[in-house]
Motif scaffolding. Structure first.
Motif, short mmCIF file in Angstrom:
data_model
loop_
_atom_site.label_atom_id
_atom_site.label_comp_id
_atom_site.label_asym_id
_atom_site.label_seq_id
_atom_site.Cartn_x
_atom_site.Cartn_y
_atom_site.Cartn_z
N ALA A 56 29.91 40.43 50.66
CA ALA A 56 30.54 41.20 49.58
C ALA A 56 29.56 41.43 48.44
O ALA A 56 29.53 42.53 47.85
CB ALA A 56 31.79 40.48 49.08
N LEU A 57 28.75 40.43 48.13
CA LEU A 57 27.74 40.58 47.09
C LEU A 57 26.75 41.66 47.48
O LEU A 57 26.45 42.57 46.70
CB LEU A 57 27.01 39.26 46.85
CG LEU A 57 25.80 39.34 45.92
CD1 LEU A 57 26.21 39.71 44.51
CD2 LEU A 57 25.03 38.02 45.94
N ARG A 58 26.23 41.58 48.68
CA ARG A 58 25.26 42.57 49.16
C ARG A 58 25.87 43.97 49.13
O ARG A 58 25.24 44.92 48.67
CB ARG A 58 24.80 42.22 50.57
CG ARG A 58 23.67 43.11 51.05
CD ARG A 58 23.32 42.89 52.51
NE ARG A 58 23.09 41.53 52.88
CZ ARG A 58 22.01 41.09 53.52
NH1 ARG A 58 21.05 41.92 53.83
NH2 ARG A 58 21.90 39.84 53.86
N ALA A 59 27.09 44.10 49.60
CA ALA A 59 27.76 45.41 49.63
C ALA A 59 27.96 45.96 48.22
O ALA A 59 27.76 47.16 47.98
CB ALA A 59 29.09 45.30 50.37
N ALA A 60 28.36 45.11 47.31
CA ALA A 60 28.62 45.57 45.93
C ALA A 60 27.33 46.02 45.25
O ALA A 60 27.29 47.07 44.60
CB ALA A 60 29.28 44.46 45.12
N VAL A 61 26.27 45.24 45.41
CA VAL A 61 25.01 45.56 44.73
C VAL A 61 24.35 46.78 45.35
O VAL A 61 23.87 47.66 44.64
CB VAL A 61 24.05 44.35 44.76
CG1 VAL A 61 22.66 44.73 44.29
CG2 VAL A 61 24.60 43.22 43.90
N LEU A 62 24.34 46.85 46.66
CA LEU A 62 23.59 47.91 47.33
C LEU A 62 24.42 49.15 47.64
O LEU A 62 23.87 50.24 47.74
CB LEU A 62 22.95 47.37 48.61
CG LEU A 62 22.05 46.16 48.44
CD1 LEU A 62 21.46 45.74 49.77
CD2 LEU A 62 20.98 46.41 47.41
N GLY A 63 25.72 48.99 47.79
CA GLY A 63 26.54 50.12 48.20
C GLY A 63 27.59 50.55 47.22
O GLY A 63 28.25 51.58 47.43
#
Length: 97
Positions: A10-17
């Motif tokens: 979720a962190l990766r998705a929020a920051v990158l997407g």
């Protein structure tokens, strides 16, 4: 990765997407260390030696017409990308031992 709650994903998705002032492709490039143009050296510094990033580095970006929100987002993307790279390398090392 062992993350039953999906918090890391979720962190990766929020920051990158997620929505932002910068293009998602730029954030993904920063996370991978392959940011284009004016971002290249800055992203490399954030990923490899963030303690060396100076006010002068930020001033150069601002002088190029880049706003604080964009600088923040690219900085976070580069840092998160570096953190995930290190986490994955650590997990590989543990799995090999």
């Amino acid at each position: 990765m062992d993350d039953p709650g999906g918090r890391l994903a979720a962190l990766r998705a929020a920051v990158l997407g997620g929505p932002g002032a910068t293009d998602r492709d730029l954030r993904r490039a920063a996370a991978s260390g392959a940011a284009p143009g004016v971002w290249s050296g800055y992203v490399r510094s954030v990923r490899e030696a963030s303690y060396r990033v100076s006010e002068e580095d930020i001033a150069v970006l601002k002088a190029g017409g880049i706003g604080e929100e964009e600088i923040f987002e690219v900085t976070v993307a580069a840092a998160v990308g570096a953190a995930f790279d290190r986490l994955e390398a650590g997990l590989r090392a543990v799995a090999e031992s």
